[in-house]
Structure formats: C-alpha cells, structure tokens
Design a protein around this motif. Structure first.
Motif, short mmCIF file in Angstrom:
data_model
loop_
_atom_site.label_atom_id
_atom_site.label_comp_id
_atom_site.label_asym_id
_atom_site.label_seq_id
_atom_site.Cartn_x
_atom_site.Cartn_y
_atom_site.Cartn_z
N ALA A 78 -17.65 0.38 -1.13
CA ALA A 78 -18.46 1.52 -1.33
C ALA A 78 -19.53 1.65 -0.39
O ALA A 78 -19.57 2.98 -0.24
CB ALA A 78 -19.41 0.95 -2.85
N ALA A 79 -19.97 0.74 0.29
CA ALA A 79 -20.83 0.73 1.42
C ALA A 79 -20.17 1.72 2.57
O ALA A 79 -20.71 2.83 3.15
CB ALA A 79 -21.32 -0.43 1.81
N LEU A 80 -18.67 1.20 2.91
CA LEU A 80 -18.16 1.79 3.88
C LEU A 80 -18.02 3.29 3.55
O LEU A 80 -18.02 4.53 4.25
CB LEU A 80 -16.83 1.09 4.23
N LYS A 81 -17.41 3.50 2.47
CA LYS A 81 -17.18 4.91 1.59
C LYS A 81 -18.31 5.86 1.84
O LYS A 81 -18.21 7.02 2.54
CB LYS A 81 -16.69 4.82 0.28
N LYS A 82 -19.47 5.49 1.81
CA LYS A 82 -20.81 6.41 1.82
C LYS A 82 -20.90 6.72 3.18
O LYS A 82 -21.19 7.91 3.46
CB LYS A 82 -22.00 5.50 1.21
N THR A 83 -20.75 5.84 4.13
CA THR A 83 -21.00 6.39 5.46
C THR A 83 -19.95 7.01 6.10
O THR A 83 -20.35 8.00 6.76
CB THR A 83 -21.30 5.13 6.36
N PHE A 84 -18.67 6.55 5.58
CA PHE A 84 -17.57 7.56 5.87
C PHE A 84 -17.78 9.06 5.59
O PHE A 84 -17.50 9.82 6.50
CB PHE A 84 -16.32 6.58 5.21
N ALA A 85 -17.95 8.99 4.34
CA ALA A 85 -17.97 10.47 3.60
C ALA A 85 -19.06 11.22 4.18
O ALA A 85 -19.10 12.27 4.51
CB ALA A 85 -18.22 10.42 2.06
N GLU A 86 -20.09 10.67 4.82
CA GLU A 86 -21.21 11.34 5.35
C GLU A 86 -21.31 11.37 6.69
O GLU A 86 -22.25 12.20 7.32
CB GLU A 86 -22.59 10.28 4.94
N SER A 87 -20.36 10.76 7.55
CA SER A 87 -20.21 11.03 9.05
C SER A 87 -19.44 12.59 9.14
O SER A 87 -18.03 12.53 8.91
CB SER A 87 -19.15 10.01 9.53
N ASN A 88 -20.00 13.43 9.37
CA ASN A 88 -19.70 14.47 9.95
C ASN A 88 -18.52 14.55 10.81
O ASN A 88 -17.35 15.36 10.95
CB ASN A 88 -20.34 15.80 10.31
N GLU A 89 -18.68 13.79 11.88
CA GLU A 89 -17.78 13.75 12.80
C GLU A 89 -16.30 12.93 12.71
O GLU A 89 -15.18 13.58 12.81
CB GLU A 89 -18.40 12.53 13.98
#
Lengths: 169, 169
Positions: A78-89
């Motif tokens: 869940a933590a990885l997913k959040k950062t992953f989804a929010e990274s525009n790059e």
C-alpha cells in the motif's frame, strides 16, 4: 426579477449537482463499484489483464513489461502503491514506454519468482519474453522488493529495462 | 420575461450537462476512464482477474467457475454481452453461485480450448479444477459458442455446472 432568475438558477445548479453525484460512483446495475484493473497503481495507465496479454502487447509494441506483485492488505504494498501512483515521473515513463501489469495472484510461470513469491515485488520482462532477473531492487534478501523510499532506484531500473537485452528485435 | 427566463434556464441546462460529462468519466489523475474487470458483462459481479486467481477462488469457495472468452470488436460477443448483462436471472445466479472470469486473451492452458480458440465461447470449470468439456452450447461446429438467443441454454448449463463432477470436494 433578477433575484427570481438568480434563485431559480441556484436551485437548478443545486439540483443538477445533486443528481450527478450518485452517477459518478454507482454502476448502472447493482450497488458495487466496478473493480478497476489499475487497483490504484495509476488510473490513467492502460493495464494488461493477464500475463499472457501483457507478453502479447510487449512483443507487439516492442516495449518492456513491468509486472507488479502486490496484495491489498499488505502495508508495504500500500505504501509503495501510493508513492508509485503519485510519482508523475514514473507514471509518465510507464505510459510512454512500458506495458504494465499488476497482479494479486501468482502466475504459473516460475520465471516470475526467481527468488520466491513475496509482495511487493517488481519484475521487468523484455519484449523478447526474457524475464530481466538482472534488474533488482536495493535489498539482498528479497531482491525484487521495493519500499516507498526506493522510487529513485525503481526509476533507474526502468531506464535499464528500456535497454533491451536482445537488440535484434 | 418568461421567455427570457426559460431560455436562460435552457442555456444553463445545456452548459451544466456539458460541464458534467467529463467529471463522470474522468479519473482523479489523468484523462482516461479506468478499465474495469467486468468489461460490461456485469458491473456488480466480483470478477477474477486471471485464470490462476479464478481457480484459487473456485477451490477455496467451492463454487464452479465460468470463463468467458470474448473480444471488444466482435459483434457476436457484443450482442451476447448485452443480453447476458441485462439478464437479472443470469446475473443473480452468477453472483450467488459462481466464480466469474472474462478474458480477451487466451491463456496458455490448452484445456480451455477443447475445440479451438474462438469468441464468444463459455467454459465451465469444476472446483476440482476439471474443465467441464461436457457442458456445451447449441452449435455443432463451435460447441462452446452461444448467441444472444441462447440465454435459456446458458441458464440450464449453469444449473448443470452447479452439480459438481467430483462430489468428494
């Protein structure tokens, strides 16, 4: 008279916005929200449904494939997913250059679990259908695992995945 | 004056319905509509993503599995899908008693194409993981095909699928 018109307009705006809300989240038939293929990993990406489909697209479009294994009740996922989804790059590069697949259940292909089955783990596959077991994360025990702080490593691994193993493709 | 109010209202209705449309179809990030797993075959059903996942659920919940192979640009698939999704009887039975999976790409399991790969075709799998090749549609050339007029046959086949082959489960 202007007041009357204005209040009528206000009522109409209120009515139309009230009428619209349920439509946004409710499927036409039934009460459940339809399941999405993205599962929160990036709604604007085009996700493959199955590994077979992803391999087909990867070959056809000559793009590397990223396979994410995760679980909805795993806090690391869940933590990885959040950062992953929010990274525009990350989202931009995936959209332009990758085929993407996220799975909550293992496939029958043992090549997708070179050092065991755990979540979250991310594997890259070449358009030649070669699993890039050489592209690893920063941890020595679970070498395809990434934490939310490893987005930089993931980005450089994505660049590595874009350099195909077999250039004769 | 009434004419003026009416025309203003009409303009507002037109404007608000134009403004609302993108909101309904736009995900929070990006511009694409998130892909759903149901793909129009029944938004309120809980769809498995992959065959492996479907087999796992089928075993775990002791429910037969229905696998639908279809293509979005196939008119026969589209016609069957419409009738299928609009049949409350089918949707209710599937929701209560079945694990469901719809696929647009073939799996590597040859047992799911006993008489070839074509769409639309529907196969049933027992919780014992036995493909019920004995449950067939009304056509002799493509024996797992159904047309939109064959919902009755499909319903009786679903009843047949609910009688497990191996009762020791």
């Amino acid at each position: 008279m202007i007041k009357v018109v204005l209040s009528m307009l206000l009522v109409l705006v209120a009515v139309s916005s009230t009428m619209v809300k349920p439509e946004k989240n409710t499927p036409r038939r039934g009460k459940r929200v339809p399941q999405t293929l993205s599962r929160g990993w990036g709604d604007q990406l085009v996700w493959a449904q199955t590994y077979e489909e992803a391999l087909f697209w990867s070959r056809a479009r000559r793009k590397p494939l990223m396979v994410i294994f995760h679980l909805e009740d795993c806090p690391h996922s869940a933590a990885l997913k959040k950062t992953f989804a929010e990274s525009n790059e990350i989202q931009k590069i995936l959209d332009d250059d990758f085929i993407v697949l996220n799975l909550m259940y293992e496939t029958t292909d043992i090549n997708l679990s070179p050092d065991g089955k755990y979540v979250p783990r991310i594997l890259f596959v070449d358009p030649s259908m070669t699993v890039r077991a050489d592209i690893v994360g920063p941890y020595s025990n679970r070498i395809y695992a990434y934490e939310k702080s490893d987005i930089g490593t993931l980005l450089s691994n994505m660049e590595q995945a874009k350099k195909f193993v077999k250039s004769e493709l």
